[in-house]
Scaffold this motif. Structure first.
Motif, mmCIF file in Angstrom:
data_model
loop_
_atom_site.group_PDB
_atom_site.id
_atom_site.type_symbol
_atom_site.label_atom_id
_atom_site.label_comp_id
_atom_site.label_asym_id
_atom_site.label_seq_id
_atom_site.Cartn_x
_atom_site.Cartn_y
_atom_site.Cartn_z
ATOM 1 N N LEU A 322 32.103 29.634 37.977
ATOM 2 C CA LEU A 322 32.304 30.949 38.826
ATOM 3 C C LEU A 322 33.708 30.589 39.574
ATOM 4 O O LEU A 322 34.465 32.056 39.789
ATOM 5 C CB LEU A 322 31.900 30.182 40.693
ATOM 6 C CG LEU A 322 30.280 29.899 40.776
ATOM 7 C CD1 LEU A 322 29.470 29.627 41.821
ATOM 8 C CD2 LEU A 322 29.527 31.204 39.648
ATOM 9 N N PHE A 323 34.493 29.894 39.583
ATOM 10 C CA PHE A 323 35.747 29.487 40.298
ATOM 11 C C PHE A 323 37.255 29.896 39.292
ATOM 12 O O PHE A 323 38.491 30.680 39.434
ATOM 13 C CB PHE A 323 36.513 28.670 41.397
ATOM 14 C CG PHE A 323 34.957 29.333 42.584
ATOM 15 C CD1 PHE A 323 35.178 29.993 43.685
ATOM 16 C CD2 PHE A 323 33.761 28.141 42.775
ATOM 17 C CE1 PHE A 323 34.578 30.008 44.336
ATOM 18 C CE2 PHE A 323 33.543 28.569 43.884
ATOM 19 C CZ PHE A 323 33.449 29.829 44.896
ATOM 20 N N VAL A 361 26.984 44.070 48.160
ATOM 21 C CA VAL A 361 27.131 42.920 48.435
ATOM 22 C C VAL A 361 28.522 42.337 49.248
ATOM 23 O O VAL A 361 28.662 41.361 49.344
ATOM 24 C CB VAL A 361 26.954 42.045 46.411
ATOM 25 C CG1 VAL A 361 26.017 41.880 46.015
ATOM 26 C CG2 VAL A 361 28.552 42.501 45.971
ATOM 27 N N GLY A 362 28.605 44.163 49.459
ATOM 28 C CA GLY A 362 30.015 43.622 50.447
ATOM 29 C C GLY A 362 31.303 43.486 49.927
ATOM 30 O O GLY A 362 32.631 42.985 50.633
ATOM 31 N N LEU A 406 28.891 38.815 40.691
ATOM 32 C CA LEU A 406 29.818 39.491 41.043
ATOM 33 C C LEU A 406 30.689 39.397 41.586
ATOM 34 O O LEU A 406 31.616 38.622 42.517
ATOM 35 C CB LEU A 406 29.365 41.151 41.871
ATOM 36 C CG LEU A 406 28.889 42.082 41.239
ATOM 37 C CD1 LEU A 406 27.400 41.416 40.443
ATOM 38 C CD2 LEU A 406 28.443 43.255 42.552
ATOM 39 N N LYS A 407 32.134 39.404 41.021
ATOM 40 C CA LYS A 407 33.987 38.833 41.650
ATOM 41 C C LYS A 407 34.964 40.174 41.585
ATOM 42 O O LYS A 407 34.808 40.984 41.414
ATOM 43 C CB LYS A 407 34.393 38.011 40.471
ATOM 44 C CG LYS A 407 35.853 37.302 41.308
ATOM 45 C CD LYS A 407 35.711 35.738 39.349
ATOM 46 C CE LYS A 407 34.525 34.964 39.869
ATOM 47 N NZ LYS A 407 35.398 34.005 38.318
ATOM 48 N N TYR A 412 37.253 36.189 45.510
ATOM 49 C CA TYR A 412 36.616 36.926 46.040
ATOM 50 C C TYR A 412 34.770 36.605 45.405
ATOM 51 O O TYR A 412 34.400 38.871 44.081
ATOM 52 C CB TYR A 412 36.334 37.912 47.080
ATOM 53 C CG TYR A 412 35.956 38.479 48.222
ATOM 54 C CD1 TYR A 412 35.445 37.783 49.021
ATOM 55 C CD2 TYR A 412 34.578 38.674 47.549
ATOM 56 C CE1 TYR A 412 35.008 38.470 49.969
ATOM 57 C CE2 TYR A 412 33.422 39.275 48.208
ATOM 58 C CZ TYR A 412 34.386 39.161 49.849
ATOM 59 O OH TYR A 412 33.083 39.788 50.910
ATOM 60 N N LEU A 413 33.895 35.971 45.684
ATOM 61 C CA LEU A 413 32.530 36.345 44.927
ATOM 62 C C LEU A 413 31.485 35.977 45.887
ATOM 63 O O LEU A 413 31.052 36.323 46.615
ATOM 64 C CB LEU A 413 32.297 35.149 44.017
ATOM 65 C CG LEU A 413 32.742 34.285 43.355
ATOM 66 C CD1 LEU A 413 33.969 33.681 43.303
ATOM 67 C CD2 LEU A 413 32.040 33.160 42.443
ATOM 68 N N ALA A 414 30.550 36.947 44.470
ATOM 69 C CA ALA A 414 28.942 37.724 45.624
ATOM 70 C C ALA A 414 28.009 37.370 44.865
ATOM 71 O O ALA A 414 28.532 37.381 43.515
ATOM 72 C CB ALA A 414 28.915 38.824 46.396
ATOM 73 N N ALA A 415 26.969 37.844 45.161
ATOM 74 C CA ALA A 415 26.073 37.145 43.915
ATOM 75 C C ALA A 415 24.756 39.106 44.643
ATOM 76 O O ALA A 415 24.912 38.864 45.715
ATOM 77 C CB ALA A 415 24.579 36.382 44.887
ATOM 78 N N ALA A 416 24.057 39.508 43.899
ATOM 79 C CA ALA A 416 23.623 40.471 43.309
ATOM 80 C C ALA A 416 22.277 39.697 42.464
ATOM 81 O O ALA A 416 22.136 39.432 41.403
ATOM 82 C CB ALA A 416 23.658 41.558 42.124
#
Length: 422
Positions: A322-323, A361-362, A406-407, A412-416
Motif C-alpha cells: 500500500l505504502f 473516493v475523494g 487508488l493512490k 494518499y490512498l483511497a479504496a474504490a
C-alpha cells in the motif's frame, strides 16, 4: 530466579505489591506457583490482559509455575463497574467466550515444555457450592466495612443507582479462587491489573483468615497513551487480541504508528529485547526518528507474539504494497480487506472512468482536477501508474472482486469498493 523482580520493575511491569521484600525473597527461594485470571466479560482479551500474560510468561521462563484461570463463574457475575451495573451475560455466551480466551492465552504462555503452565476454570470448583456453604465457609471471613471501602464499590454506593448484592459479592468469589488454588496447588502469588488491586487483596486477606498463611499479590500498570488516556473497554478504544475483533493488520498499524514519546517504554513492556538493544532504539528515536526503527521493531515483535510470524509477514507485505512498491495484487483476500478497511473511499461500479472514481473516493475535488492529476503522473490504480485520462476501472481492477486501490502520490490512498450484489 533472583533477578526476575528487578527485571520486571525495569521493564515497567510492576505497579503494586503486597510486600516487596517478602515477594523478592520468595521468588529468589522459588520456584513459586502464581496465577493470573481472565473473566470473559468480552469475547476477547485486550492489551491490558496481554501485559499480565507477558509477566506470567517471564515468570515461567524464570522457572516459576504458572496457572492461567478463566472465569467461567466470575464471568457470570462481573467485576463491579465504577459507574453502572453490568448486563449479565448468559451461560452459553460466557462458556463460548471462555473457549476463545483459552486459545488466546495458549498463544502467549507455554503449556508444553519442561515447565508447562496449567489452565483452570473457576466454574469447576464454584458451581457445586450451595448458597449456605458459600455464606458459612467463605462469607464469614469477609467484613462488610472493609468491602465497602473498595474503590468501585464505594463509588457505586455513593451513586443514585447503588450496587446489587450480585456485583458486591464478586470480591468474595475472586478471593475464593485464590484460596482454592492455594489449597489445591500451593499457589502463593496472584497477578492482576492495577484496577484489580482491591479484589487481589480480598484473596490475600481470605487466605490469612482461613489458613493463617501469608501470600502475595502483584499488579501490572494500566496501559496508557502519551496523554495518560487508558486503552480499554471502558474508554471505547480497546486493542483486542482476537483477530475477528481487531485484524492483525490494524493491530500492527497501531504499534507502527506509536508516538516517539511512547515507543521506548512500550518496547520495554511488550518485547523481549534486552537493555542494550532498547538503549540503542532510544538513541535512534533521538537521532534518527524519521527511520522509525523502534516502531517497526515493536510492531513486528508484538504482532508476532499475538498473531504469529505468518500473520506478521502478511501485514508487512500489505503495508509495503500500500505504502511502498509492493505488489498489491499479490495480497490474499483477508489481508487486502483488512488493509483497506480504514481507507477513505466509496462504492464504484466496474466500468466507471478513473477520473470519476478519483472524484468519488475523494482524491480529487472535480473531474478537471482528476484529469490534471493523471496528466501530472500522480495517479495509480493498484500501484500501476495511470497515464490515460480516459481509462476505466474494469472488473479486473477490483482485486478479489472487492476493491481497487487508488493512490495520489506516495501516501494518499483511497479504496474504490465494488458495490455489493443485490
Amino acid at each position: 530466579m533472583t533477578d526476575i523482580l528487578d527485571e520486571l520493575q525495569w521493564r515497567g511491569l510492576v505497579a503494586q505489591t503486597t510486600d516487596e521484600a517478602a515477594l523478592r525473597e520468595a521468588l529468589a527461594d522459588g520456584p513459586i506457583t502464581m496465577y493470573v485470571g481472565f473473566d470473559p466479560s468480552a469475547d476477547s482479551l485486550h492489551i491490558g490482559n496481554l501485559v499480565q500474560l507477558i509477566v506470567a510468561r517471564r515468570l515461567q521462563l524464570a522457572g516459576h509455575r504458572v496457572i492461567c484461570l478463566v472465569g467461567g463463574s466470575t464471568g457470570l457475575i462481573g467485576d463491579p463497574r465504577p459507574d453502572s451495573e453490568r448486563v449479565l451475560r448468559g451461560k452459553e455466551q460466557v462458556a463460548q467466550a471462555v473457549e476463545g480466551i483459552k486459545s488466546q492465552v495458549e498463544a502467549i504462555v507455554d503449556f508444553d515444555g519442561d515447565n508447562p503452565a496449567v489452565m483452570v476454570n473457576n466454574l469447576d470448583w464454584t458451581e457445586g457450592i450451595s448458597a449456605l456453604d458459600f455464606l458459612r465457609d467463605y462469607g464469614k471471613h469477609f467484613r462488610v466495612n472493609a468491602m465497602i471501602k473498595k474503590d468501585a464499590v464505594a463509588r457505586r454506593l455513593n451513586s443514585e443507582q447503588g450496587i446489587s448484592y450480585t456485583e458486591f459479592s464478586y470480591q468474595i468469589l475472586q478471593g475464593l479462587d485464590f484460596l482454592h488454588l492455594f489449597r489445591d496447588r500451593g499457589c502463593t502469588l496472584q497477578l492482576g491489573g492495577s484496577d484489580q488491586w482491591g479484589n487481589l487483596l480480598a484473596g490475600v486477606d481470605l487466605i490469612r483468615s482461613a489458613e493463617g498463611a501469608a501470600v502475595h499479590a502483584m499488579t501490572t500498570p494500566l496501559i496508557t497513551d502519551a496523554t495518560g488516556r487508558k486503552y480499554g473497554k471502558s474508554e471505547g478504544n480497546a486493542l483486542w487480541l482476537n483477530p475477528d475483533q481487531m485484524s492483525p493488520y490494524a493491530f500492527y498499524q497501531f504499534w507502527i504508528n506509536m508516538d516517539d514519546a511512547e515507543v521506548v517504554d512500550k518496547l520495554r513492556i511488550f518485547t523481549d529485547f534486552d537493555r542494550e538493544r532498547i538503549d540503542d532504539f532510544a538513541r535512534q528515536v533521538r537521532e534518527e526518528p524519521f527511520r522509525r526503527a523502534a516502531q517497526k521493531a515493536l510492531a513486528e515483535s508484538v504482532t508476532t507474539l499475538v498473531h504469529g510470524a505468518e500473520a506478521t509477514a502478511s501485514v508487512q507485505a500489505a503495508s509495503e504494497a500500500l505504502f511502498g512498491k509492493g505488489d498489491v495484487s499479490a495480497l490474499d483476500a483477508r489481508t487486502l480487506a483488512d488493509a483497506t478497511a480504514e481507507l477513505p473511499g466509496a462504492y464504484v461500479e466496474p466500468g466507471t472512468s478513473v477520473v470519476d472514481a478519483l472524484v468519488a473516493v475523494g482524491i480529487a475535488d472535480s473531474r478537471n482536477a482528476a484529469r490534471r492529476l493523471i496528466g501530472d503522473g500522480g495517479v495509480s490504480v493498484n500501484n500501476e501508474k495511470v497515464t490515460d485520462a480516459e481509462a476505466e476501472l474494469g472488473s479486473d481492477a477490483f482485486l478479489h472482486d472487492q476493491v481497487a486501490v487508488l493512490k495520489r502520490g506516495r501516501k494518499y490512498l483511497a479504496a474504490a469498493r465494488k458495490p455489493l450484489q443485490q
